[in-house]
Design a protein around this motif. Sequence first.
Motif, PDB file in Angstrom:
ATOM      1  N   VAL A  12      40.958  54.365  47.518  1.00 55.28           N
ATOM      2  CA  VAL A  12      42.364  54.692  47.214  1.00 55.28           C
ATOM      3  C   VAL A  12      43.113  53.435  47.596  1.00 55.28           C
ATOM      4  CG1 VAL A  12      44.248  56.266  47.592  1.00 55.28           C
ATOM      5  CG2 VAL A  12      42.215  56.946  48.068  1.00 55.28           C
ATOM      6  N   GLU A  13      43.667  52.642  46.351  1.00 52.33           N
ATOM      7  CA  GLU A  13      44.090  51.250  46.172  1.00 52.33           C
ATOM      8  C   GLU A  13      44.913  51.041  45.103  1.00 52.33           C
ATOM      9  OE1 GLU A  13      45.538  48.027  47.187  1.00 52.33           O
ATOM     10  OE2 GLU A  13      44.029  48.117  48.719  1.00 52.33           O
ATOM     11  N   ASP A  14      45.974  50.358  45.269  1.00 44.41           N
ATOM     12  CA  ASP A  14      46.858  50.158  43.875  1.00 44.41           C
ATOM     13  C   ASP A  14      47.000  48.733  43.421  1.00 44.41           C
ATOM     14  OD1 ASP A  14      48.467  49.589  46.221  1.00 44.41           O
ATOM     15  OD2 ASP A  14      50.386  49.898  45.000  1.00 44.41           O
ATOM     16  N   ASP A  15      46.169  47.776  44.323  1.00 40.60           N
ATOM     17  CA  ASP A  15      46.397  46.548  43.706  1.00 40.60           C
ATOM     18  C   ASP A  15      45.015  46.255  42.850  1.00 40.60           C
ATOM     19  OD1 ASP A  15      45.976  43.856  43.420  1.00 40.60           O
ATOM     20  OD2 ASP A  15      46.070  43.345  45.466  1.00 40.60           O
ATOM     21  N   PRO A  16      45.311  46.103  41.791  1.00 42.25           N
ATOM     22  CA  PRO A  16      44.072  46.150  40.679  1.00 42.25           C
ATOM     23  C   PRO A  16      42.973  45.008  40.977  1.00 42.25           C
ATOM     24  CG  PRO A  16      46.240  46.062  39.394  1.00 42.25           C
ATOM     25  CD  PRO A  16      46.509  45.708  40.825  1.00 42.25           C
ATOM     26  N   PHE A  17      43.662  43.949  41.681  1.00 45.93           N
ATOM     27  CA  PHE A  17      42.743  42.651  41.974  1.00 45.93           C
ATOM     28  C   PHE A  17      41.726  43.143  43.273  1.00 45.93           C
ATOM     29  CE2 PHE A  17      41.798  38.913  44.590  1.00 45.93           C
ATOM     30  CZ  PHE A  17      41.023  38.426  43.836  1.00 45.93           C
ATOM     31  N   MET A  18      42.300  43.644  44.078  1.00 41.90           N
ATOM     32  CA  MET A  18      41.512  44.278  45.213  1.00 41.90           C
ATOM     33  C   MET A  18      40.332  45.411  44.651  1.00 41.90           C
ATOM     34  SD  MET A  18      40.728  44.152  48.345  1.00 41.90           S
ATOM     35  CE  MET A  18      41.830  43.442  49.609  1.00 41.90           C
ATOM     36  N   VAL A  19      40.990  46.347  43.875  1.00 41.73           N
ATOM     37  CA  VAL A  19      39.963  47.316  43.270  1.00 41.73           C
ATOM     38  C   VAL A  19      38.816  46.695  42.742  1.00 41.73           C
ATOM     39  CG1 VAL A  19      39.948  49.312  41.648  1.00 41.73           C
ATOM     40  CG2 VAL A  19      41.875  48.989  43.253  1.00 41.73           C
ATOM     41  N   ASP A  20      39.290  45.716  41.802  1.00 40.84           N
ATOM     42  CA  ASP A  20      38.253  44.994  40.965  1.00 40.84           C
ATOM     43  C   ASP A  20      37.139  44.405  41.908  1.00 40.84           C
ATOM     44  OD1 ASP A  20      36.880  44.183  38.404  1.00 40.84           O
ATOM     45  OD2 ASP A  20      37.758  42.103  39.212  1.00 40.84           O
ATOM     46  N   LEU A  21      37.557  43.554  43.051  1.00 39.06           N
ATOM     47  CA  LEU A  21      36.833  42.991  43.909  1.00 39.06           C
ATOM     48  C   LEU A  21      35.928  44.038  44.735  1.00 39.06           C
ATOM     49  CD1 LEU A  21      39.050  40.540  45.747  1.00 39.06           C
ATOM     50  CD2 LEU A  21      36.977  39.831  44.309  1.00 39.06           C
ATOM     51  N   LEU A  22      36.473  45.179  45.235  1.00 44.71           N
ATOM     52  CA  LEU A  22      35.777  46.152  45.966  1.00 44.71           C
ATOM     53  C   LEU A  22      34.689  46.838  44.831  1.00 44.71           C
ATOM     54  CD1 LEU A  22      38.548  47.665  48.076  1.00 44.71           C
ATOM     55  CD2 LEU A  22      36.611  46.357  48.947  1.00 44.71           C
ATOM     56  N   ASP A  23      35.164  47.056  43.747  1.00 41.27           N
ATOM     57  CA  ASP A  23      34.285  47.748  42.981  1.00 41.27           C
ATOM     58  C   ASP A  23      32.925  46.906  42.480  1.00 41.27           C
ATOM     59  OD1 ASP A  23      33.680  49.866  40.689  1.00 41.27           O
ATOM     60  OD2 ASP A  23      34.348  48.467  39.125  1.00 41.27           O
ATOM     61  N   LYS A  24      33.143  45.798  42.420  1.00 42.59           N
ATOM     62  CA  LYS A  24      32.086  44.818  41.822  1.00 42.59           C
ATOM     63  C   LYS A  24      30.897  44.912  43.249  1.00 42.59           C
ATOM     64  CE  LYS A  24      34.236  42.217  38.386  1.00 42.59           C
ATOM     65  NZ  LYS A  24      34.883  40.994  38.008  1.00 42.59           N
ATOM     66  N   GLU A  25      31.640  44.745  44.482  1.00 41.89           N
ATOM     67  CA  GLU A  25      30.727  44.544  45.403  1.00 41.89           C
ATOM     68  C   GLU A  25      30.204  45.867  45.632  1.00 41.89           C
ATOM     69  OE1 GLU A  25      29.462  41.757  47.147  1.00 41.89           O
ATOM     70  OE2 GLU A  25      30.455  40.836  45.378  1.00 41.89           O
ATOM     71  N   LEU A  26      30.583  46.828  45.773  1.00 40.29           N
ATOM     72  CA  LEU A  26      30.581  48.133  46.453  1.00 40.29           C
ATOM     73  C   LEU A  26      29.354  48.820  45.499  1.00 40.29           C
ATOM     74  CD1 LEU A  26      33.417  49.426  48.279  1.00 40.29           C
ATOM     75  CD2 LEU A  26      31.351  48.585  49.222  1.00 40.29           C
ATOM     76  N   GLU A  27      29.325  48.698  44.194  1.00 47.57           N
ATOM     77  CA  GLU A  27      28.596  49.148  43.231  1.00 47.57           C
ATOM     78  C   GLU A  27      27.031  48.793  43.337  1.00 47.57           C
ATOM     79  OE1 GLU A  27      29.507  48.087  39.175  1.00 47.57           O
ATOM     80  OE2 GLU A  27      28.663  46.016  39.406  1.00 47.57           O
ATOM     81  N   LYS A  28      27.124  47.577  44.141  1.00 48.83           N
ATOM     82  CA  LYS A  28      25.465  47.007  44.472  1.00 48.83           C
ATOM     83  C   LYS A  28      24.846  47.942  45.638  1.00 48.83           C
ATOM     84  CE  LYS A  28      27.052  42.395  43.698  1.00 48.83           C
ATOM     85  NZ  LYS A  28      27.306  41.181  44.496  1.00 48.83           N
ATOM     86  N   THR A  29      25.674  49.019  46.280  1.00 50.59           N
ATOM     87  CA  THR A  29      25.349  49.800  47.309  1.00 50.59           C
ATOM     88  C   THR A  29      24.381  51.037  46.550  1.00 50.59           C
ATOM     89  OG1 THR A  29      27.264  51.188  47.494  1.00 50.59           O
ATOM     90  CG2 THR A  29      27.099  49.296  48.789  1.00 50.59           C
ATOM     91  N   GLY A  30      24.557  51.119  45.275  1.00 47.79           N
ATOM     92  CA  GLY A  30      24.134  52.198  44.669  1.00 47.79           C
ATOM     93  C   GLY A  30      24.905  53.502  44.801  1.00 47.79           C
ATOM     94  N   ALA A  31      25.880  53.503  45.266  1.00 50.30           N
ATOM     95  CA  ALA A  31      27.094  54.625  45.565  1.00 50.30           C
ATOM     96  C   ALA A  31      27.671  54.972  44.239  1.00 50.30           C
ATOM     97  CB  ALA A  31      27.727  54.477  46.851  1.00 50.30           C
ATOM     98  N   LYS A  32      28.159  56.333  44.124  1.00 53.21           N
ATOM     99  CA  LYS A  32      28.785  56.449  42.993  1.00 53.21           C
ATOM    100  C   LYS A  32      30.458  55.897  43.481  1.00 53.21           C
ATOM    101  CE  LYS A  32      31.112  60.205  40.258  1.00 53.21           C
ATOM    102  NZ  LYS A  32      31.133  61.445  39.968  1.00 53.21           N
ATOM    103  N   LEU A  33      31.176  55.166  42.612  1.00 51.76           N
ATOM    104  CA  LEU A  33      32.490  54.757  42.873  1.00 51.76           C
ATOM    105  C   LEU A  33      33.635  55.595  42.189  1.00 51.76           C
ATOM    106  CD1 LEU A  33      32.187  51.046  43.272  1.00 51.76           C
ATOM    107  CD2 LEU A  33      31.808  52.691  45.113  1.00 51.76           C
ATOM    108  N   ILE A  34      34.514  56.058  42.994  1.00 51.62           N
ATOM    109  CA  ILE A  34      35.661  56.731  42.444  1.00 51.62           C
ATOM    110  C   ILE A  34      36.870  56.100  42.810  1.00 51.62           C
ATOM    111  CG2 ILE A  34      36.887  59.031  42.603  1.00 51.62           C
ATOM    112  CD1 ILE A  34      34.045  59.610  44.088  1.00 51.62           C
ATOM    113  N   LEU A  35      37.599  55.987  41.721  1.00 50.65           N
ATOM    114  CA  LEU A  35      39.006  55.056  42.032  1.00 50.65           C
ATOM    115  C   LEU A  35      40.072  55.874  41.962  1.00 50.65           C
ATOM    116  CD1 LEU A  35      37.614  52.028  39.915  1.00 50.65           C
ATOM    117  CD2 LEU A  35      37.315  52.159  42.177  1.00 50.65           C
TER     118      LEU A  35
END
Length: 125
Positions: A12-35
């Motif tokens: 739950v984040e409104d900064d697109p840059f931060m969301v993009d960074l987190l999305d790219k790194e956390l997808e490596k965990t294999g978890a399903k990401l919900i934004l």
Amino acid sequence: MNEIPQKKILIVEDDPFMVDLLDKELEKTGAKLILAGTGSDGVEKFNAEKPDIVILDLFLPDLDGFGVLRAIRRADGGTRTKVIILSNIAEEANIEEAKRLGVDDYMIKSNSSLDNIVERVKKYL
């Protein structure tokens, strides 16, 4: 055959840059990401998806992070969900309020590397 359910992370984040960074790194965990980009969207997606972990900013459009955290803790299963506050607010009063509301971790964005954030998330997965 028993399948291992996929872990879910709600960001739950409104900064697109931060969301993009987190999305790219956390997808490596294999978890399903919900934004979610707003507080109310975050609450709605929490209720629909029942994530295992929520990464929550405090400054959000329409409903601040504390409002989101209160709604999560009141929701079905919300007391078992791990919540990590990721904010630039370093004021002690806000940290204490987050702890009072049952946050599992409180990280200051400017003091946390992306690797550190991912490690904390993995700790709770």
